[in-house]
Design a protein around this motif. Structure first.
Motif, PDB file in Angstrom:
ATOM      1  N   PRO A   1      48.228 114.391   6.405  1.00 41.29           N
ATOM      2  CA  PRO A   1      48.984 114.021   5.033  1.00 41.29           C
ATOM      3  C   PRO A   1      48.036 113.449   3.820  1.00 41.29           C
ATOM      4  O   PRO A   1      48.605 113.709   2.813  1.00 41.29           O
ATOM      5  CB  PRO A   1      49.446 112.441   5.436  1.00 41.29           C
ATOM      6  N   GLY A   2      46.820 113.126   4.124  1.00 46.48           N
ATOM      7  CA  GLY A   2      45.897 112.819   3.131  1.00 46.48           C
ATOM      8  C   GLY A   2      45.263 114.039   2.468  1.00 46.48           C
ATOM      9  O   GLY A   2      45.435 114.325   1.282  1.00 46.48           O
ATOM     10  N   SER A   3      44.668 114.988   3.037  1.00 45.58           N
ATOM     11  CA  SER A   3      44.120 115.991   2.511  1.00 45.58           C
ATOM     12  C   SER A   3      45.036 117.443   2.404  1.00 45.58           C
ATOM     13  O   SER A   3      44.453 118.214   1.720  1.00 45.58           O
ATOM     14  CB  SER A   3      42.519 116.474   3.287  1.00 45.58           C
TER      15      SER A   3
ATOM     16  N   THR B   1      48.580 106.066  -1.949  1.00 46.03           N
ATOM     17  CA  THR B   1      47.722 107.041  -1.404  1.00 46.03           C
ATOM     18  C   THR B   1      47.569 108.141  -2.796  1.00 46.03           C
ATOM     19  O   THR B   1      48.449 108.056  -3.517  1.00 46.03           O
ATOM     20  CB  THR B   1      48.246 107.921  -0.481  1.00 46.03           C
ATOM     21  N   PHE B   2      46.333 108.687  -2.942  1.00 46.54           N
ATOM     22  CA  PHE B   2      46.199 109.311  -4.153  1.00 46.54           C
ATOM     23  C   PHE B   2      47.224 110.670  -4.228  1.00 46.54           C
ATOM     24  O   PHE B   2      47.587 111.157  -5.528  1.00 46.54           O
ATOM     25  CB  PHE B   2      44.788 110.131  -4.270  1.00 46.54           C
ATOM     26  N   GLY B   3      47.618 111.129  -3.090  1.00 46.20           N
ATOM     27  CA  GLY B   3      48.679 112.124  -2.951  1.00 46.20           C
ATOM     28  C   GLY B   3      49.879 111.664  -3.760  1.00 46.20           C
ATOM     29  O   GLY B   3      50.690 112.700  -4.303  1.00 46.20           O
ATOM     30  N   ASP B   4      50.286 110.594  -3.804  1.00 44.21           N
ATOM     31  CA  ASP B   4      51.594 109.953  -4.285  1.00 44.21           C
ATOM     32  C   ASP B   4      51.405 110.263  -5.834  1.00 44.21           C
ATOM     33  O   ASP B   4      52.670 109.843  -6.661  1.00 44.21           O
ATOM     34  CB  ASP B   4      51.676 108.679  -4.112  1.00 44.21           C
ATOM     35  N   ILE B   5      50.265 110.643  -6.492  1.00 47.83           N
ATOM     36  CA  ILE B   5      50.374 110.796  -8.025  1.00 47.83           C
ATOM     37  C   ILE B   5      51.445 111.838  -8.317  1.00 47.83           C
ATOM     38  O   ILE B   5      51.773 111.871  -9.612  1.00 47.83           O
ATOM     39  CB  ILE B   5      48.828 111.291  -8.497  1.00 47.83           C
TER      40      ILE B   5
ATOM     41  N   VAL C   1      38.372 116.443  -3.288  1.00 49.18           N
ATOM     42  CA  VAL C   1      39.626 116.687  -3.012  1.00 49.18           C
ATOM     43  C   VAL C   1      40.928 115.794  -3.455  1.00 49.18           C
ATOM     44  O   VAL C   1      41.853 116.251  -4.030  1.00 49.18           O
ATOM     45  CB  VAL C   1      39.664 116.723  -1.259  1.00 49.18           C
ATOM     46  N   ALA C   2      40.501 114.690  -3.596  1.00 47.43           N
ATOM     47  CA  ALA C   2      41.428 113.822  -4.456  1.00 47.43           C
ATOM     48  C   ALA C   2      41.638 114.271  -5.715  1.00 47.43           C
ATOM     49  O   ALA C   2      42.870 114.291  -6.333  1.00 47.43           O
ATOM     50  CB  ALA C   2      40.693 112.136  -4.309  1.00 47.43           C
ATOM     51  N   ALA C   3      40.428 114.610  -6.379  1.00 50.33           N
ATOM     52  CA  ALA C   3      40.498 115.257  -7.616  1.00 50.33           C
ATOM     53  C   ALA C   3      41.431 116.325  -7.647  1.00 50.33           C
ATOM     54  O   ALA C   3      42.220 116.643  -8.813  1.00 50.33           O
ATOM     55  CB  ALA C   3      39.334 115.502  -8.293  1.00 50.33           C
ATOM     56  N   THR C   4      41.641 117.312  -6.652  1.00 46.38           N
ATOM     57  CA  THR C   4      42.499 118.285  -6.784  1.00 46.38           C
ATOM     58  C   THR C   4      43.973 117.975  -6.867  1.00 46.38           C
ATOM     59  O   THR C   4      44.770 118.744  -7.419  1.00 46.38           O
ATOM     60  CB  THR C   4      42.364 119.313  -5.508  1.00 46.38           C
ATOM     61  N   PHE C   5      44.241 116.822  -6.289  1.00 42.97           N
ATOM     62  CA  PHE C   5      45.822 116.316  -6.396  1.00 42.97           C
ATOM     63  C   PHE C   5      46.075 115.806  -7.958  1.00 42.97           C
ATOM     64  O   PHE C   5      47.069 115.904  -8.554  1.00 42.97           O
ATOM     65  CB  PHE C   5      46.239 115.149  -5.586  1.00 42.97           C
ATOM     66  N   PHE C   6      45.077 115.218  -8.635  1.00 46.85           N
ATOM     67  CA  PHE C   6      44.968 114.657  -9.864  1.00 46.85           C
ATOM     68  C   PHE C   6      45.234 115.997 -10.910  1.00 46.85           C
ATOM     69  O   PHE C   6      46.046 115.796 -11.849  1.00 46.85           O
ATOM     70  CB  PHE C   6      43.806 113.878 -10.377  1.00 46.85           C
TER      71      PHE C   6
END
Length: 326
Positions: free
Chosen positions: A78-80, A225-229, A248-253
């Protein structure tokens, strides 16, 4: 594969993360093996793990042969969501680096007395030090057994405790350790060193945020979680160089920005994520963060830019906050 506006790869914003090779449906793009000849998956061992770098916690599968990693792949979670950055995908070769220490080393004190490594045995400083490469550094040490090394360390530490008292000793833990290892380390410092002088690098970097979260919401843990952006119309990114520290978090942003989410970046630096922001809101002076956020909240309250029913249902002591900001 195109890089930016068809510029050469080396001149583009490509960070060599390998996601294109991982996503290639035909196998035309492959990962260059770093340690062993590429062999069929059936002849390799798959080990599920978690990336050891930043705190995003990307799940991985390491493919190994002869106890050496050949390839790392992102594993769905779910995270990455199967993504990896350049460090997570290719940054495992340090385990096989020839300079990696695999046995304890003890300094040859008769030839290299303890002191700055930029000085020679006569204490004369060098710009081009004799310690420039690994072989010259190794010359200052000899290999030892674990028993010999541990006996030497314990004898030196106990001597300091005996001659100068427990307060002359301190322990500083590593963020790479597990919770159990961190517990054992502080137990060593408290019970054997007989001192409370112990700390941890993560506490030093996150103590202020933990204190604020505990006071504000009752827990030091994150609430989202950062994915919920992807569900947000607007996102405020503050005090983060996420493209470097949490790629990896930056890719979601970045994806959220491309889908229409407005990114507002508040930071003293113009970090790469600001290039994806609809507005680089404010380049703060270091140390003015609290004043900025208090002012922001005050404006939101004064101009009635808040959802009062949402606040009433989910928060406490909002009146005290208004009084503080007044």
């Amino acid at each position: 594969i195109g890089f930016d506006l068809d510029v050469p790869m080396g001149d583009s914003t490509c960070v060599a993360c390998g996601e294109c090779a991982a996503s290639c449906p035909t196998g035309a793009l492959t990962h260059k093996p770093m340690s062993l000849p590429l062999v069929p998956r059936a002849r390799m061992k798959a080990t599920e793990s978690v990336c050891p770098y930043c705190g995003v916690g990307c799940t991985t599968t390491y493919w190994s042969r002869d106890n050496k990693i050949v390839l790392a792949e992102g594993r769905d979670s779910p995270g990455s969501q199967g993504r990896l950055c350049v460090k997570g995908r290719y940054g495992w070769d340090y385990t096989q680096h020839p300079q990696r220490l695999t046995v304890p080393l003890i300094r040859r004190a008769e030839f290299y007395p303890k002191g700055p490594l930029s000085s020679d045995v006569r204490g004369e400083a060098h710009r081009g030090s004799i310690y420039r490469d690994d072989s010259s550094i190794r010359a200052a040490f000899r290999e030892a057994t674990w028993d010999e090394a541990l006996d030497l360390v314990s004898a030196r530490l106990l001597a300091i405790k005996r001659d100068h008292g427990p307060q002359a000793l301190a322990g500083f833990g590593s963020a790479k350790c597990s919770n159990e290892e961190a517990y054992l380390f502080q137990k060593l410092v408290r019970a054997v060193f007989a001192t409370n002088n112990h700390d941890h690098c993560t506490r030093m970097s996150h103590a202020s945020t933990d204190a604020a979260l505990i006071e504000g919401i009752g827990s030091g843990a994150v609430t989202d979680t950062f994915g919920d952006i992807e569900h947000a119309d607007v996102a405020l990114l503050t005090g983060t160089n996420t493209t470097s520290n949490h790629p990896v978090a930056a890719t979601f942003f970045k994806q959220a920005a491309r889908r229409g989410t407005t990114l507002i970046v508040v930071d003293p630096r113009h970090s790469p994520i600001a290039e994806f922001a609809g507005r680089f809101c404010c380049s703060l002076k270091p140390g003015t963060d609290v004043a900025f956020y208090n002012a922001l909240m005050q404006v939101m309250i004064e101009k009635d830019l808040i959802n009062q029913s949402f606040i009433d249902e989910r928060t406490e002591n909002f009146a005290a906050l208004k009084a503080l900001l007044g």
